[in-house]
Design an enzyme around this catalytic site. Structure first.
Site, PDB file in Angstrom:
ATOM      1  CE  LYS A  40      52.162  28.712  48.320  1.00  0.00           C
ATOM      2  NZ  LYS A  40      50.678  29.696  48.633  1.00  0.00           N
ATOM      3  CB  THR A 129      38.533  38.407  52.134  1.00  0.00           C
ATOM      4  OG1 THR A 129      40.182  39.460  51.602  1.00  0.00           O
ATOM      5  CG2 THR A 129      37.087  39.197  51.941  1.00  0.00           C
ATOM      6  CG  ASN A 219      36.392  42.351  46.377  1.00  0.00           C
ATOM      7  OD1 ASN A 219      37.122  43.263  46.278  1.00  0.00           O
ATOM      8  ND2 ASN A 219      36.606  41.744  47.177  1.00  0.00           N
ATOM      9  CB  CYS A 273      13.197  59.734  36.649  1.00  0.00           C
ATOM     10  SG  CYS A 273      13.149  61.739  36.372  1.00  0.00           S
TER      11      CYS A 273
END
Length: 433
Positions: A40, A129, A219, A273
């Site tokens: 990389k 995260t 998410n 409801c």
């Protein structure tokens, strides 16, 4: 707002790190990408992209050619004169589903050891995260230990979650709905706001626990929407309805269906409801052997919220409780399947002395199924209903807000210091409840 150009270090050259490095370099900053993968590093230094993402190759090529972006495996070299250090390494799932934050921890060890090589007040920013418990229990201690001093003493620390979607990540970076900065230091927040000065965005500064949970909530909700649409479509198929058309029409309601309506934490739902219709959908799914665990879980999750609310009252061990609001919704006298009625019923069964005020509920005016429901669940309701707010407050040790009736907004200032206020619906801020 103008951008103050900085020396930026980005750890992790995956999707988030590569895009973060490329965009910040394109905006005139000097950026060094750090990765343990030699491939990389070499790829970026050749002006190529380590991940497939529309527009990323062009950004990297331009910044490398102009000398604003390069990559290395040498942490000490990268940290020299660093102003802002981004942590963008992976946080995969462990075999048991737990978050694996070991890569973030290892990077924070590296960063902490070389913070002395950085600028006068470098800011360490976690974009990975990560759950709040991992941040406070492992990541922050590791960083502080490696640095030899606490956050705020010569360096800053922030949680800055990303909301980038693969395939549109560069567009998402440039056009965020908001930018969250979770930190305790004003200098840290100011540094990030200055760095992101090229963005037309709303900056939200919060604490380090709330910031990552916004990402997880986002998410989880996206996943929830996918599953919801698929389960509704499965039910549609059983009766020959077009699931796509049903959901397309559903989404046209941007006042209630696709909006912030019903997305405020608070009391469990009730009324004539929602419980009834949820049960009907569940029965229909079972009768057709359709596996719809999300729809099936709605009612059980609602019951769990009722239990949590009840436990928050009982946890104080007090014997006199005042309930403000009995109907399931402010401004109505509808008591059918009100979670507050269920709560009163349980409290009475546990020997708690209960006093109730709800200016919309009058036993003399309850009729039909509404009255029948009340008499079935709390037949001695007349003895519990009080005529005014002060009467309930005077006789209560614990005061509970059960719906968002505007009549209840002055209650905090009427309380004695020995009384406990429990706001189940978010009517007040944390300093009041």
């Amino acid at each position: 707002m103008t951008t103050s150009y900085k020396n930026i270090v980005v750890f992790g050259m995956g999707y988030v790190g590569a895009v973060t490095a490329a965009v910040l370099a394109a905006e005139g900053n000097s950026v060094i990408g750090v990765d343990t993968n030699e491939g990389k590093v070499a790829t970026i230094n050749k002006g190529e992209t380590p991940v497939l993402e529309p527009g990323l190759k062009e950004l990297i090529r331009a910044s490398v050619d102009q000398g604003r972006l390069r990559a290395t495996r040498d942490v000490a070299e990268a940290m020299t004169n660093a102003d802002v250090v981004f942590v963008c390494v992976g946080t995969p799932s462990s075999h048991n589903g737990a978050l694996d934050s070991s890569y973030v921890e290892a990077v924070c060890d590296d960063i902490g050891r070389y913070l002395g090589n950085a600028s006068e007040f470098p800011v360490v920013v976690v974009r990975s995260t990560v759950l709040p418990n991992a941040i406070e229990e492992t990541i922050v201690p590791r960083l502080e230990s490696a640095a030899g001093k606490p956050i705020g003493d010569g360096y800053g620390f922030a949680i800055n979650p990303e909301f980038l979607r693969e395939g549109t990540s560069i567009t998402d970076f440039y056009h965020p709905r908001f930018t969250i900065i979770g930190c305790a230091e004003t200098e840290t927040a100011e540094a990030l706001i200055a760095l992101y000065g090229f963005l037309n965005t709303k900056f939200i500064q919060t604490d380090r626990s709330a910031a990552p949970l916004v990402k997880y909530a986002s998410n989880a909700f996206h996943a929830l929407k996918v599953v919801f649409a698929n389960e509704i479509s499965a039910l549609c198929g059983e009766v020959g309805a077009d699931g796509v058309e049903v959901m397309r029409t559903f989404c046209m309601d941007t006042a209630l269906n696709i909006s912030d309506a019903y997305l405020r934490p608070g009391m469990a739902f009730g009324g004539s409801c929602l419980p009834k219709d949820a049960r009907a959908l569940n029965y229909f799914a079972r009768s057709r052997d359709i596996d719809a665990p999300l729809l099936t879980g709605i009612l059980s999750s609602n019951e769990a919220q009722k239990r949590r609310s009840l436990e928050s009252i009982l946890a104080h061990g007090r014997k006199r409780v005042g309930i403000f609001g009995l109907s399931f919704k402010a401004g109505t006298d509808d008591l059918r399947e009100s979670p507050l009625v269920d709560m009163v019923e349980v409290l009475l069964g546990k020997g708690i002395q209960v006093a109730i005020y709800d200016g919309r509920v009058s036993l003399a005016h309850l009729v039909g199924t509404n009255r029948d429901y009340m008499e079935q669940h709390i037949p001695h309701i007349a003895a519990l209903l009080k005529a005014d707010i002060p009467t309930v407050i005077d006789t209560s040790e614990v005061v509970v807000i059960g719906n968002r009736d505007p009549d209840f907004t002055d209650i905090p200032r009427l309380l004695r210091q020995d009384q406990i206020l429990i706001d189940l619906v978010g009517l007040f801020d944390n300093t009041q409840a």
